[in-house]
Design a protein around this motif. Structure first.
Motif, short mmCIF file in Angstrom:
data_model
loop_
_atom_site.label_atom_id
_atom_site.label_comp_id
_atom_site.label_asym_id
_atom_site.label_seq_id
_atom_site.Cartn_x
_atom_site.Cartn_y
_atom_site.Cartn_z
N MET A 36 43.09 39.14 39.87
CA MET A 36 42.54 40.34 39.24
C MET A 36 43.60 41.43 39.15
N ALA A 37 44.35 41.60 40.24
CA ALA A 37 45.42 42.61 40.22
C ALA A 37 46.48 42.24 39.19
N ARG A 38 46.89 40.98 39.18
CA ARG A 38 47.90 40.54 38.22
C ARG A 38 47.43 40.70 36.78
N ALA A 39 46.12 40.57 36.56
CA ALA A 39 45.56 40.67 35.21
C ALA A 39 45.43 42.12 34.75
N GLY A 40 45.75 43.07 35.62
CA GLY A 40 45.69 44.47 35.22
C GLY A 40 44.33 45.10 35.37
N GLN A 41 43.45 44.49 36.16
CA GLN A 41 42.13 45.08 36.36
C GLN A 41 42.25 46.46 37.01
N ASP A 42 41.39 47.36 36.58
CA ASP A 42 41.39 48.72 37.09
C ASP A 42 40.59 48.77 38.38
N LEU A 43 41.25 48.48 39.47
CA LEU A 43 40.67 48.50 40.81
C LEU A 43 41.48 49.47 41.66
N VAL A 44 40.85 50.03 42.67
CA VAL A 44 41.57 50.91 43.59
C VAL A 44 42.46 50.08 44.51
N ALA A 45 41.90 48.97 45.03
CA ALA A 45 42.66 48.12 45.95
C ALA A 45 42.07 46.72 45.95
N VAL A 46 42.91 45.77 46.34
CA VAL A 46 42.45 44.41 46.59
C VAL A 46 42.98 43.99 47.95
N SER A 47 42.19 43.17 48.64
CA SER A 47 42.58 42.68 49.95
C SER A 47 42.34 41.18 50.01
N SER A 48 43.40 40.44 50.29
CA SER A 48 43.35 38.98 50.34
C SER A 48 43.52 38.51 51.77
N PHE A 49 42.58 37.70 52.23
CA PHE A 49 42.63 37.11 53.57
C PHE A 49 42.88 35.61 53.43
N HIS A 50 43.93 35.14 54.06
CA HIS A 50 44.39 33.75 53.97
C HIS A 50 44.19 33.17 52.57
N GLY A 51 44.62 33.96 51.59
CA GLY A 51 44.50 33.56 50.19
C GLY A 51 45.73 32.82 49.70
N MET A 52 45.54 32.08 48.63
CA MET A 52 46.66 31.42 47.97
C MET A 52 47.47 32.50 47.25
#
Length: 185
Positions: free
Chosen positions: A74-90
């Motif tokens: 989602m972040a890479r796609a340019g989604q307008d989010l305040v933050a993203v948090s990945s836990f043991h993600g690929m």
């Protein structure tokens, strides 16, 4: 998250043909991982729904394992989010970011995760640096994939569960979200 005062929407990656057993789940995950553009479209539709339901609130995304990969997509796609948090993600993708990323990024990673070896970690850092992303990466020494899950799928204790990394990663996410939301007030 609800206990912390957040409205929560859980996105469904799989749709009407949801996997019914671990073999089907792994096959579905492989399909999604191999087509990040399709994953981004599904996630975009989920975000559109969330924005319709809660248009006037800051939007954040968290994910675990495949969900961790999803929030990074989602972040890479340019989604307008305040933050993203990945836990043991690929961390790998076949569609690396080329444009600036809007959300702050927090990745919580087990350094002994065999699914995400160190060369992938370094490639992720280089990808994020190349586009000037605002990212934090917490790596927990000796910790394996799935460190936030106390139980395996069959209900037995998960040998990869790490209570300290689980607590620290969750606290890091809350600290980041609290900081960002306070700044927006």
């Amino acid at each position: 998250m609800v206990d912390a005062g957040y409205a929560v929407l859980i996105g469904d990656f799989y749709g009407p043909e949801a996997p019914e057993n671990p073999e089907e789940a792994f096959a579905a995950m492989r399909t999604l991982r191999s087509d990040p553009a399709a994953m981004r479209r599904r996630l975009g539709a989920t975000l559109d729904l969330l924005r319709t339901l809660h248009p006037d609130v800051p939007h954040l995304a968290i994910g675990f394992c495949l969900g961790g990969m999803a929030v990074l997509e989602m972040a890479r796609a340019g989604q307008d989010l305040v933050a993203v948090s990945s836990f043991h993600g690929m961390l790998e993708t076949s569609l690396p970011a080329h444009d600036p990323i809007k959300p702050r990024i927090l990745v919580c990673h087990g350094d002994a995760d065999p699914l995400v070896p160190r060369p992938q970690v370094l490639a992720f850092w280089e990808e994020m640096d190349a586009i000037g992303a605002d990212w934090h990466f917490h790596s927990y020494a000796g910790v394996e994939h799935g460190f936030t899950n106390p139980l395996a799928r069959d209900g037995t204790p998960n040998p990869a569960y790490d209570p300290s990394a689980d607590r620290q990663s969750w606290a890091a996410m809350h600290a980041l979200f609290d900081e960002l939301l306070e700044l927006r007030s």
